[in-house]
Design a protein around this motif. Structure first.
Motif, mmCIF file in Angstrom:
data_model
loop_
_atom_site.group_PDB
_atom_site.id
_atom_site.type_symbol
_atom_site.label_atom_id
_atom_site.label_comp_id
_atom_site.label_asym_id
_atom_site.label_seq_id
_atom_site.Cartn_x
_atom_site.Cartn_y
_atom_site.Cartn_z
ATOM 1 N N ALA A 59 0.870 -1.178 0.000
ATOM 2 C CA ALA A 59 0.000 0.000 0.000
ATOM 3 C C ALA A 59 0.906 1.226 0.000
ATOM 4 O O ALA A 59 1.949 1.223 0.663
ATOM 5 C CB ALA A 59 -0.918 0.019 1.219
ATOM 6 N N PRO A 60 0.558 2.268 -0.734
ATOM 7 C CA PRO A 60 1.359 3.495 -0.692
ATOM 8 C C PRO A 60 1.453 4.027 0.734
ATOM 9 O O PRO A 60 0.460 4.029 1.467
ATOM 10 C CB PRO A 60 0.571 4.454 -1.600
ATOM 11 N N LYS A 61 2.642 4.453 1.138
ATOM 12 C CA LYS A 61 2.836 4.901 2.513
ATOM 13 C C LYS A 61 1.877 6.006 2.911
ATOM 14 O O LYS A 61 1.368 6.040 4.036
ATOM 15 C CB LYS A 61 4.277 5.369 2.708
ATOM 16 N N ALA A 62 1.632 6.931 2.008
ATOM 17 C CA ALA A 62 0.751 8.061 2.322
ATOM 18 C C ALA A 62 -0.660 7.597 2.655
ATOM 19 O O ALA A 62 -1.376 8.249 3.421
ATOM 20 C CB ALA A 62 0.717 9.040 1.151
ATOM 21 N N HIS B 152 -0.410 5.130 6.338
ATOM 22 C CA HIS B 152 -0.255 5.815 7.617
ATOM 23 C C HIS B 152 -1.396 6.806 7.844
ATOM 24 O O HIS B 152 -1.972 7.323 6.909
ATOM 25 C CB HIS B 152 1.096 6.531 7.662
ATOM 26 N N GLY B 153 -1.708 7.041 9.079
ATOM 27 C CA GLY B 153 -2.805 7.955 9.388
ATOM 28 C C GLY B 153 -4.132 7.236 9.455
ATOM 29 O O GLY B 153 -4.208 5.994 9.505
ATOM 30 N N ARG B 154 -5.208 8.011 9.428
ATOM 31 C CA ARG B 154 -6.547 7.437 9.552
ATOM 32 C C ARG B 154 -6.930 6.682 8.280
ATOM 33 O O ARG B 154 -6.653 7.133 7.171
ATOM 34 C CB ARG B 154 -7.568 8.528 9.823
ATOM 35 N N PHE B 155 -7.646 5.580 8.473
ATOM 36 C CA PHE B 155 -8.118 4.822 7.324
ATOM 37 C C PHE B 155 -9.015 5.683 6.443
ATOM 38 O O PHE B 155 -8.936 5.627 5.206
ATOM 39 C CB PHE B 155 -8.867 3.565 7.782
ATOM 40 N N MET B 156 -9.867 6.493 7.066
ATOM 41 C CA MET B 156 -10.831 7.278 6.291
ATOM 42 C C MET B 156 -10.153 8.302 5.384
ATOM 43 O O MET B 156 -10.780 8.821 4.459
ATOM 44 C CB MET B 156 -11.820 7.987 7.217
ATOM 45 N N ASP B 157 -8.872 8.565 5.602
ATOM 46 C CA ASP B 157 -8.169 9.537 4.784
ATOM 47 C C ASP B 157 -7.444 8.915 3.589
ATOM 48 O O ASP B 157 -6.820 9.629 2.798
ATOM 49 C CB ASP B 157 -7.152 10.307 5.640
ATOM 50 N N CYS B 158 -7.496 7.604 3.452
ATOM 51 C CA CYS B 158 -6.819 6.979 2.314
ATOM 52 C C CYS B 158 -7.511 7.390 1.022
ATOM 53 O O CYS B 158 -8.720 7.627 0.979
ATOM 54 C CB CYS B 158 -6.780 5.453 2.457
ATOM 55 N N THR B 159 -6.746 7.504 -0.033
ATOM 56 C CA THR B 159 -7.293 7.931 -1.316
ATOM 57 C C THR B 159 -7.859 6.739 -2.088
ATOM 58 O O THR B 159 -7.505 5.585 -1.838
ATOM 59 C CB THR B 159 -6.195 8.579 -2.178
ATOM 60 N N PRO C 250 -4.260 -1.265 15.650
ATOM 61 C CA PRO C 250 -3.664 0.067 15.479
ATOM 62 C C PRO C 250 -2.459 0.035 14.551
ATOM 63 O O PRO C 250 -1.587 -0.812 14.681
ATOM 64 C CB PRO C 250 -3.260 0.448 16.912
ATOM 65 N N GLY C 251 -2.461 0.950 13.587
ATOM 66 C CA GLY C 251 -1.350 1.047 12.655
ATOM 67 C C GLY C 251 -1.520 0.215 11.400
ATOM 68 O O GLY C 251 -0.764 0.386 10.441
ATOM 69 N N TYR C 252 -2.485 -0.712 11.383
ATOM 70 C CA TYR C 252 -2.656 -1.577 10.216
ATOM 71 C C TYR C 252 -3.463 -0.893 9.113
ATOM 72 O O TYR C 252 -3.290 -1.189 7.933
ATOM 73 C CB TYR C 252 -3.302 -2.896 10.629
ATOM 74 N N GLY C 253 -4.354 -0.018 9.508
ATOM 75 C CA GLY C 253 -5.052 0.870 8.593
ATOM 76 C C GLY C 253 -5.641 0.223 7.355
ATOM 77 O O GLY C 253 -6.404 -0.745 7.417
ATOM 78 N N LEU C 254 -5.260 0.758 6.223
ATOM 79 C CA LEU C 254 -5.780 0.346 4.927
ATOM 80 C C LEU C 254 -5.659 -1.157 4.685
ATOM 81 O O LEU C 254 -6.521 -1.773 4.033
ATOM 82 C CB LEU C 254 -5.036 1.118 3.832
ATOM 83 N N MET C 255 -4.606 -1.771 5.214
ATOM 84 C CA MET C 255 -4.387 -3.180 4.930
ATOM 85 C C MET C 255 -5.423 -4.082 5.585
ATOM 86 O O MET C 255 -5.613 -5.223 5.156
ATOM 87 C CB MET C 255 -2.986 -3.606 5.376
ATOM 88 N N GLY C 256 -6.126 -3.594 6.616
ATOM 89 C CA GLY C 256 -7.164 -4.408 7.245
ATOM 90 C C GLY C 256 -8.273 -4.783 6.271
ATOM 91 O O GLY C 256 -8.546 -5.973 6.047
ATOM 92 N N PRO C 257 -8.947 -3.797 5.663
ATOM 93 C CA PRO C 257 -9.964 -4.126 4.667
ATOM 94 C C PRO C 257 -9.422 -4.904 3.474
ATOM 95 O O PRO C 257 -10.104 -5.767 2.921
ATOM 96 C CB PRO C 257 -10.484 -2.747 4.230
ATOM 97 N N VAL C 258 -8.184 -4.612 3.084
ATOM 98 C CA VAL C 258 -7.597 -5.334 1.947
ATOM 99 C C VAL C 258 -7.405 -6.808 2.287
ATOM 100 O O VAL C 258 -7.716 -7.697 1.484
ATOM 101 C CB VAL C 258 -6.261 -4.683 1.527
#
Length: 248
Positions: free
Chosen positions: A89-92, A95-102, A147-155
């Protein structure tokens, strides 16, 4: 037993643990590397394991993917197993809130980490004429918020669902599809996650076995799932995490 392993980045990759265990069973390996930058880290692993092929593969490149399976078809004529152990996943966006991923970042993560399994399986199936086994790697963050897994959780949740649907499609060909959900292991991919050191500490403290899993233990379970002893196991996500997933 001959198979393709996609996802070795270096000596400390989950896929390397799997490759070691398969070699101990007498298996023959075809390995891939991402690009020229990755090759110096993968070549020593391939040499140590005595891999029969080491081929370039960026799963976003359909031509490279075709070339890998064409080489296997020419040299081996068939395939017994496939291990898919890649995630990105792109670092940007990670990192940060999941809801902010593009949307773009989400799409890239889903394509490389999940749909690549479908593309690899589609090419592997014609070579598995006597049945076979397909295995991918997941993590507890697919089921619970880590915590910290973010976008990769749904993926990873999508990946586990993909395993079930592929298992349903391929059972008629006696091809089994499963996922290994491992505890945290210090790999190159994991180093990109925030809070990872804290996650390792928490897991060691709370897991019923009060320990972290090793690459060797992950490999042993992978080898079992690829073997005839697991011939009636398919569509499953198997935990190898010292029991951490059972804790509240």
């Amino acid at each position: 037993m001959r198979g393709l392993i996609v996802g070795i980045a270096n000596e400390h990759s989950l896929a390397t643990g799997c490759a070691d265990a398969i070699c101990d069973m007498g298996g023959s390996l075809a390995l891939t590397y991402l690009d020229d930058k990755a090759l110096p880290h993968v070549q020593p692993v391939a040499d140590r394991l005595g891999a029969e092929f080491l081929l370039p593969l960026n799963v976003s490149d359909e031509g490279q993917m075709d070339a890998v399976f064409e080489r296997i078809a020419q040299e081996w004529g068939g395939l017994d197993f496939l291990i898919h152990s890649i995630a990105f996943a792109p670092k940007a966006d990670l990192h940060g809130r999941f809801m902010d991923c593009t949307g773009e970042g989400f799409g890239i993560a889903m394509d490389i980490s999940c749909h690549s399994l479908v593309r690899l399986a589609r090419r592997a199936v014609p070579l598995m004429r006597n049945g076979g086994s397909i295995l991918t790697m997941s993590f507890y963050g697919s089921e619970k918020v880590v915590p910290g897994y973010g976008l990769m959780g749904p993926v990873k949740a999508a990946l586990e669902s993909t395993v079930r649907y592929l298992a349903n499609d391929l059972g008629v060909y006696e091809i089994r599809v499963n996922a290994l959900s491992t505890g945290p292991v210090k790999t190159r991919a994991a180093s990109g996650l925030s809070h990872f050191d804290e996650l390792m500490r928490t897991t060691a403290e709370r897991a019923p076995l009060r320990s972290l899993v090793t690459l060797e233990q992950v490999g042993e379970m992978a080898a079992f799932l690829l073997s005839p002893k697991a011939r009636f196991v398919t569509g499953q996500t198997i935990y190898v995490d010292a029991g951490f997933n059972t804790t509240a």
